[in-house]
Write a protein that holds these residues in place. Structure first.
Motif, PDB file in Angstrom:
ATOM      1  N   PRO A  45       4.816  -2.022  -9.861  1.00  0.00           N
ATOM      2  CA  PRO A  45       3.795  -2.164  -9.002  1.00  0.00           C
ATOM      3  C   PRO A  45       2.489  -3.104 -10.014  1.00  0.00           C
ATOM      4  N   LEU A  49      -2.748  -2.029  -8.185  1.00  0.00           N
ATOM      5  CA  LEU A  49      -1.976  -0.737  -7.597  1.00  0.00           C
ATOM      6  C   LEU A  49      -2.105   0.364  -8.558  1.00  0.00           C
ATOM      7  N   ARG A  52      -5.347   1.798  -9.448  1.00  0.00           N
ATOM      8  CA  ARG A  52      -5.931   2.801  -8.249  1.00  0.00           C
ATOM      9  C   ARG A  52      -5.314   4.088  -8.162  1.00  0.00           C
ATOM     10  N   GLU A  62      -0.219   6.913  -0.544  1.00  0.00           N
ATOM     11  CA  GLU A  62      -1.183   5.817  -0.597  1.00  0.00           C
ATOM     12  C   GLU A  62      -0.596   4.627  -1.624  1.00  0.00           C
ATOM     13  N   PHE A  63      -0.250   5.125  -2.687  1.00  0.00           N
ATOM     14  CA  PHE A  63       0.507   4.473  -3.637  1.00  0.00           C
ATOM     15  C   PHE A  63       2.018   3.764  -3.405  1.00  0.00           C
ATOM     16  N   LEU A  65       2.994   3.308  -0.099  1.00  0.00           N
ATOM     17  CA  LEU A  65       2.895   2.379   0.858  1.00  0.00           C
ATOM     18  C   LEU A  65       2.489   1.069   0.224  1.00  0.00           C
ATOM     19  N   GLY A  66       1.442   1.200  -0.761  1.00  0.00           N
ATOM     20  CA  GLY A  66       1.033  -0.245  -1.245  1.00  0.00           C
ATOM     21  C   GLY A  66       2.434  -0.787  -2.306  1.00  0.00           C
ATOM     22  N   TYR A  67       3.018   0.157  -2.935  1.00  0.00           N
ATOM     23  CA  TYR A  67       4.060  -0.595  -3.597  1.00  0.00           C
ATOM     24  C   TYR A  67       5.147  -0.855  -2.871  1.00  0.00           C
ATOM     25  N   ALA A  69       5.130  -2.363   0.312  1.00  0.00           N
ATOM     26  CA  ALA A  69       4.333  -3.703   0.715  1.00  0.00           C
ATOM     27  C   ALA A  69       4.522  -4.589  -0.301  1.00  0.00           C
ATOM     28  N   GLU A  70       4.341  -4.385  -1.764  1.00  0.00           N
ATOM     29  CA  GLU A  70       4.497  -5.362  -2.743  1.00  0.00           C
ATOM     30  C   GLU A  70       6.023  -5.710  -2.588  1.00  0.00           C
ATOM     31  N   ASN A 103       6.602   5.306  -9.790  1.00  0.00           N
ATOM     32  CA  ASN A 103       7.268   4.028  -9.169  1.00  0.00           C
ATOM     33  C   ASN A 103       8.802   3.728  -9.090  1.00  0.00           C
TER      34      ASN A 103
END
Length: 131
Positions: A45, A49, A52, A62-63, A65-67, A69-70, A103
């Motif tokens: 990540p 990210l 956060r 939330e993590f 989803l963000g990861y 997306a990355e 992760n």
């Protein structure tokens, strides 16, 4: 099959290829002691990210989803892992203390979904009754 485990756990024959998927080198680990096949910092990540999330289990959804997306935005970072997984067992190594919110777990799920998506259909299409 894709596995994930803490970098501090002993290597086993069932690990297959062992790849560190953290951006930072794990504290207290000598490079020659891990038995790594690769260290892929870029698949980890982003620093923003990661900071956060700060390993707070309440922020894991939330993590995730963000990861994801990355990962979706940079297939060049994980294509090698997908190929290794197709060849045999793959173990993603991570340093986080939390075995459920990290992760490597998200990355393993993502890669498994990619393998399923790219796999050929399990059986031919049935046209019975359509003639």
């Amino acid at each position: 099959m894709i596995h994930f485990k803490r970098v501090f756990e002993a290597a086993q024959a069932t690990d297959g290829r062992r790849v560190l998927v953290d951006r930072l080198w794990p504290r207290g680990c000598r490079k020659d002691a891990l038995g790594l096949d690769a260290w892929l910092r870029e698949v980890a990540p982003s620093e923003g990210l990661r900071k956060r999330f700060c390993h707070d289990p309440t922020l894991f959804a939330e993590f995730r989803l963000g990861y994801r997306a990355e990962l979706a935005a940079h297939p060049e970072h994980w294509q090698m892992l997908l190929e290794l997984a197709r060849q045999g067992d793959l173990t993603l190594l991570y340093a986080a203390k939390d075995e459920h919110h990290n992760n490597a777990r998200v990355l393993a799920e993502f890669l498994e979904e990619e393998l399923d998506r790219c796999a050929p259909p399990s059986s031919p299409v049935c046209y019975a009754g359509e003639l």
